[in-house]
Scaffold this active site. Structure first.
Site, PDB file in Angstrom:
ATOM      1  N   ARG A  85       0.553  38.307   0.004  1.00 44.68           N
ATOM      2  CA  ARG A  85      -0.155  37.778  -1.151  1.00 44.68           C
ATOM      3  C   ARG A  85      -0.840  38.946  -1.834  1.00 44.68           C
ATOM      4  O   ARG A  85      -1.423  39.804  -1.168  1.00 44.68           O
ATOM      5  CB  ARG A  85      -1.202  36.744  -0.697  1.00 44.68           C
ATOM      6  N   TYR A 127     -11.163  36.642  -7.897  1.00 42.77           N
ATOM      7  CA  TYR A 127     -10.961  36.024  -6.581  1.00 42.77           C
ATOM      8  C   TYR A 127     -10.063  36.890  -5.708  1.00 42.77           C
ATOM      9  O   TYR A 127      -9.068  37.465  -6.183  1.00 42.77           O
ATOM     10  CB  TYR A 127     -10.341  34.613  -6.719  1.00 42.77           C
ATOM     11  N   ASP A 129      -2.528  33.582  -5.607  1.00 43.72           N
ATOM     12  CA  ASP A 129      -3.421  32.431  -5.552  1.00 43.72           C
ATOM     13  C   ASP A 129      -4.217  32.337  -6.860  1.00 43.72           C
ATOM     14  O   ASP A 129      -5.000  33.238  -7.169  1.00 43.72           O
ATOM     15  CB  ASP A 129      -4.395  32.618  -4.363  1.00 43.72           C
ATOM     16  N   HIS A 165      -6.356  30.044  -7.424  1.00 46.91           N
ATOM     17  CA  HIS A 165      -7.670  29.583  -6.963  1.00 46.91           C
ATOM     18  C   HIS A 165      -8.356  28.619  -7.925  1.00 46.91           C
ATOM     19  O   HIS A 165      -9.533  28.781  -8.260  1.00 46.91           O
ATOM     20  CB  HIS A 165      -8.581  30.778  -6.670  1.00 46.91           C
ATOM     21  N   GLU A 199      -0.180  29.611  -6.093  1.00 45.52           N
ATOM     22  CA  GLU A 199      -1.014  28.657  -5.353  1.00 45.52           C
ATOM     23  C   GLU A 199      -2.216  28.194  -6.160  1.00 45.52           C
ATOM     24  O   GLU A 199      -2.830  28.964  -6.892  1.00 45.52           O
ATOM     25  CB  GLU A 199      -1.502  29.342  -4.077  1.00 45.52           C
ATOM     26  N   GLU A 235      -5.005  23.485   0.356  1.00 43.38           N
ATOM     27  CA  GLU A 235      -5.903  23.965   1.424  1.00 43.38           C
ATOM     28  C   GLU A 235      -7.212  23.185   1.442  1.00 43.38           C
ATOM     29  O   GLU A 235      -7.855  23.097   2.487  1.00 43.38           O
ATOM     30  CB  GLU A 235      -6.179  25.450   1.252  1.00 43.38           C
ATOM     31  N   ARG A 256      -0.274  22.888   1.591  1.00 44.32           N
ATOM     32  CA  ARG A 256      -1.099  23.879   2.290  1.00 44.32           C
ATOM     33  C   ARG A 256      -2.104  23.252   3.264  1.00 44.32           C
ATOM     34  O   ARG A 256      -2.964  23.954   3.798  1.00 44.32           O
ATOM     35  CB  ARG A 256      -1.881  24.706   1.277  1.00 44.32           C
ATOM     36  N   GLU A 292      -0.103  31.187   6.457  1.00 45.11           N
ATOM     37  CA  GLU A 292      -1.061  32.224   6.045  1.00 45.11           C
ATOM     38  C   GLU A 292      -1.714  32.809   7.283  1.00 45.11           C
ATOM     39  O   GLU A 292      -2.102  32.090   8.205  1.00 45.11           O
ATOM     40  CB  GLU A 292      -2.138  31.623   5.146  1.00 45.11           C
ATOM     41  N   TRP A 312     -14.701  28.231  -8.746  1.00 39.89           N
ATOM     42  CA  TRP A 312     -14.596  29.539  -8.069  1.00 39.89           C
ATOM     43  C   TRP A 312     -13.291  29.613  -7.339  1.00 39.89           C
ATOM     44  O   TRP A 312     -12.828  28.630  -6.771  1.00 39.89           O
ATOM     45  CB  TRP A 312     -15.738  29.743  -7.070  1.00 39.89           C
TER      46      TRP A 312
HETATM   47  C1  CS2 Z   1      -7.979  31.187  -0.159  1.00 45.03           C
HETATM   48  C2  CS2 Z   1      -9.089  31.112   0.836  1.00 45.03           C
HETATM   49  O1  CS2 Z   1      -6.674  31.948   1.648  1.00 45.03           O
HETATM   50  C3  CS2 Z   1      -6.656  31.342   0.565  1.00 45.03           C
HETATM   51  O2  CS2 Z   1      -5.646  30.859   0.034  1.00 45.03           O
HETATM   52  O3  CS2 Z   1      -7.930  30.137  -1.081  1.00 45.03           O
HETATM   53  O4  CS2 Z   1      -9.393  32.416   1.216  1.00 45.03           O
HETATM   54  C4  CS2 Z   1     -10.360  30.438   0.349  1.00 45.03           C
HETATM   55  O5  CS2 Z   1     -10.888  31.165  -0.742  1.00 45.03           O
HETATM   56  C5  CS2 Z   1     -11.352  30.417   1.483  1.00 45.03           C
HETATM   57  O6  CS2 Z   1     -10.774  29.790   2.588  1.00 45.03           O
HETATM   58  C6  CS2 Z   1     -12.629  29.703   1.081  1.00 45.03           C
HETATM   59  O7  CS2 Z   1     -13.521  29.697   2.155  1.00 45.03           O
HETATM   60 MG    MG Z   2      -5.989  29.601  -1.551  1.00 45.51          MG
END
Ligand code: CS2
Ligand code: MG
Length: 402
Positions: A147, A159, A210, A212, A236, A262, A283, A339, A402
């Site tokens: 990534r 991010y 990502d 995010h 993602e 996630e 995810r 991941e 965020w």
């Molecule tokens: C992120 C995470 O790994 C990822 O895909 O989205 O690092 C996420 O920011 C954190 O788990 C938040 O605590």
């Molecule tokens: Mg993520």
């Protein structure tokens, strides 16, 4: 056989983790991860006050009934706190059952579907040059999938750009750090990053990115379209997924594979996305989406619609999640990728485990159970430290994602 005792262990070997330990009257114990980044004590309290008292005396072999008891019995069902608590109970009970059966968890689930699990790491840098260099380091470590996240010109922080190249910990202060976001600057920049990466390394490695949660559906559609030439493994969290239907807009404009989930905590968060094939990878993870029991349901629904798994595996999910996820990944037929953001040596010492990394793949161990334990004496040396995830505002001060 009954559950004789259970306790919550909160430890902070560089970052906070919450672990549930369940012990049976026959002396067999199992552990589950209950870590929810920035809300750890909420889950710890939920377990201590609303789960453990009702767990004592139950038959640990009745995993499904216990899952249903805590899901339906909560009345105020679903949500990340409740489901992280249920996930920890479920993971600990599957750990116990596999130990009682004398087999690694993947065998109990149905046996190996693969010898090892392809993982992706987190390359990142303050700018394109640093990020290109970081991707090269992950290629040198043998990763097949990487990534890539980079600082964005004109933005103080973006991010996924960590202080340390291997370990990314976003919960960096007791109260949320305020960050500033500008989508236009990001959209102008992101394609340049992947143009440079493909130009430098070619197409032999999978590249992931990502978003995010920061784009609108049409912004996401445009980014996906512009990234098609770089053949990403996935893009993602391109847009917040409360409105699962929004992904239909994205799907109409781009063939870039989409991954989401996630932050989902039950099948209901992703049922429409999966059934309408609006995504390519789901995810959801062992620690967030109801443990092994519920994650298996999500994966089975995904398999019907040619959606593959791509479980979250950030540093803020403990090695207990990584271990249990690896057994799940080793079994699940519609596996996509896992991941693997790695943990620090301090964290690995608190959570001794038998999984291992080799040339871009993780290998689950053969130890009965999920292969991870907790060193309680060492864990006690790392007291909880208040930590919150950042927040993001647009340049005009508007609260954003965020
Ligand atoms: C992120 C995470 O790994 C990822 O895909 O989205 O690092 C996420 O920011 C954190 O788990 C938040 O605590
Ligand atoms: Mg993520």
């Amino acid at each position: 056989m009954i559950i004789q005792s259970a306790k919550v262990i909160v430890t902070c070997p560089g970052r906070n983790f919450v672990t549930l330990k369940i012990v049976t009257d026959q002396g067999v114990h199992g552990i589950g991860d209950a870590t929810l980044n920035g809300r750890e004590l909420a889950v710890a309290a939920y377990l201590e006050h609303h789960v453990i008292p009702a767990l004592i005396g139950k038959d640990p072999r009745r995993i499904e009934d216990i899952w249903q008891y805590f899901y339906r019995g909560a009345y105020w069902r679903r949500g990340p706190v409740t489901m992280s608590a249920i996930s920890a109970v479920d993971t600990a009970l599957w750990d116990i059952k596999a130990k009682m059966a004398g087999m690694p968890l993947y065998d109990l689930l149905g046996g190996k579907s693969r010898e090892s699990v392809m993982v992706y790491g987190h390359a990142n840098g303050a700018d394109i040059e640093e990020t290109v260099d970081s991707v090269g380091k992950y290629i040198d470590m043998g990763y097949r999938a990487i990534r890539a996240q980079s600082g964005v010109p004109g933005l103080a922080d973006a991010y996924g750009v960590g202080r340390d190249r291997l370990f990314y910990e976003p919960a960096d202060a007791a109260l949320p750090t305020e960050t500033v976001w500008d989508t236009r600057k990001y959209l102008h920049f992101a394609p340049k990053l992947f143009d440079r990466l493909r130009d430098t390394y070619g197409f032999d490695h999978h590249l992931l990115h990502d978003g995010h949660h920061r784009l609108t559906p049409m912004e996401a559609a445009g980014l996906g379209k512009r990234l098609e030439d770089y053949q990403l493994f996935w893009l993602e969290d391109v847009t917040p997924a409360e409105n699962q239907e929004a992904f239909r807009l994205i799907r109409q404009h781009t063939t870039t594979p989409l991954a989401v989930g996630e932050i989902f905590n039950t099948i209901w968060d992703c049922k429409d996305l999966i059934q309408n094939q609006l995504i390519d990878y789901i995810r959801t993870t062992v620690v967030r989406a109801g443990g092994i029991t519920h994650l298996r349901r999500i994966a089975d629904l995904a398999a019907l619609h040619q959606v593959r798994t791509g479980s979250h595996g950030a540093t803020d999910l403990s090695p207990v999640t990584m271990g249990a996820a690896l057994h799940f990944d080793t079994w699940v037929p519609n596996f996509g990728i896992q991941e693997y953001m790695r943990h620090t040596p301090e964290t690995d010492a608190v959570f001794p485990h038998d999984y291992r990394f080799d040339k871009g793949f993780l290998y689950a161990g053969e130890t009965p159970g999920h292969g991870v334990d907790i060193d309680e004496d060492l864990a006690a040396r790392y007291p909880y430290r208040p930590a919150s995830l950042p927040v993001a505002r647009l340049e005009d001060g508007t609260m954003w994602n965020w």
